[in-house]
Motif scaffolding. Structure first.
Motif, PDB file in Angstrom:
ATOM      1  N   ASN A   3       4.859-104.997  -6.271  1.00  0.00           N
ATOM      2  CA  ASN A   3       4.977-103.561  -6.039  1.00  0.00           C
ATOM      3  C   ASN A   3       3.715-102.844  -6.506  1.00  0.00           C
ATOM      4  OD1 ASN A   3       5.574-103.950  -8.712  1.00  0.00           O
ATOM      5  ND2 ASN A   3       7.533-102.944  -8.665  1.00  0.00           N
ATOM      6  N   GLN A   7       4.333 -97.293  -5.004  1.00  0.00           N
ATOM      7  CA  GLN A   7       5.759 -97.576  -4.848  1.00  0.00           C
ATOM      8  C   GLN A   7       6.532 -97.197  -6.102  1.00  0.00           C
ATOM      9  OE1 GLN A   7       5.293-101.701  -3.813  1.00  0.00           O
ATOM     10  NE2 GLN A   7       5.581-101.289  -1.629  1.00  0.00           N
ATOM     11  N   LYS A  85       4.865 -97.545   0.947  1.00  0.00           N
ATOM     12  CA  LYS A  85       5.094 -96.998  -0.389  1.00  0.00           C
ATOM     13  C   LYS A  85       6.571 -96.748  -0.693  1.00  0.00           C
ATOM     14  CE  LYS A  85       4.008 -92.186   0.855  1.00  0.00           C
ATOM     15  NZ  LYS A  85       3.053 -91.097   0.565  1.00  0.00           N
ATOM     16  N   TYR A  86       7.431 -96.830   0.301  1.00  0.00           N
ATOM     17  CA  TYR A  86       8.868 -96.585   0.110  1.00  0.00           C
ATOM     18  C   TYR A  86       9.681 -97.875  -0.084  1.00  0.00           C
ATOM     19  CZ  TYR A  86       7.434 -92.049   1.831  1.00  0.00           C
ATOM     20  OH  TYR A  86       6.776 -90.858   1.997  1.00  0.00           O
ATOM     21  N   CYS A  88      10.244-100.061  -2.318  1.00  0.00           N
ATOM     22  CA  CYS A  88      10.957-100.403  -3.551  1.00  0.00           C
ATOM     23  C   CYS A  88      12.106 -99.452  -3.880  1.00  0.00           C
ATOM     24  CB  CYS A  88       9.981-100.472  -4.722  1.00  0.00           C
ATOM     25  SG  CYS A  88       8.891-101.907  -4.632  1.00  0.00           S
TER      26      CYS A  88
END
Length: 109
Positions: A3, A7, A85-86, A88
């Motif tokens: 990650n 994130q 970036k979304y 997690c």
């Protein structure tokens, strides 16, 4: 998948646990919609035997049986780098974004 700081920041911003997808996870993407706006993502609760963790589409939803195509998570960055970036966000989260700065992220209750 490791990650990223971005994130982690998204998870903190929207009060989500950090739930990193497994390397072997599959996603479902509506390839024919890429290029339309807005971009939508839905993180699902996986059922037994199901390894699809995210559904992505752009523009309008269709209930056509072939709307979503399964693919390995590792290919997502080639098609929709904006959504990386979304990844997690914990299951139950949804988002809508566009390239003009609109961002709506929420957890379905």
């Amino acid at each position: 998948m490791q990650n990223s700081q971005e994130q982690i920041e998204i998870c903190q911003k929207y009060s989500s646990e950090i739930v990193e997808p497994d390397d072997g996870e599959m996603i479902a993407i509506a390839l024919e919609t890429i290029g339309q706006l807005p971009i939508r993502g839905i993180r699902t609760f996986k059922q037994d035997g199901d390894n699809i963790s995210w559904f992505f589409y752009c523009g309008d939803f269709s209930d056509a049986p072939d709307f979503f195509k399964p693919m390995h998570l590792s290919h997502l960055n080639e098609y929709l780098p904006e959504v990386m970036k979304y990844l997690c966000l914990e299951p139950g989260y949804k988002f809508i974004v566009d390239p003009y700065g609109f961002e709506d992220v929420w957890k379905e209750t």
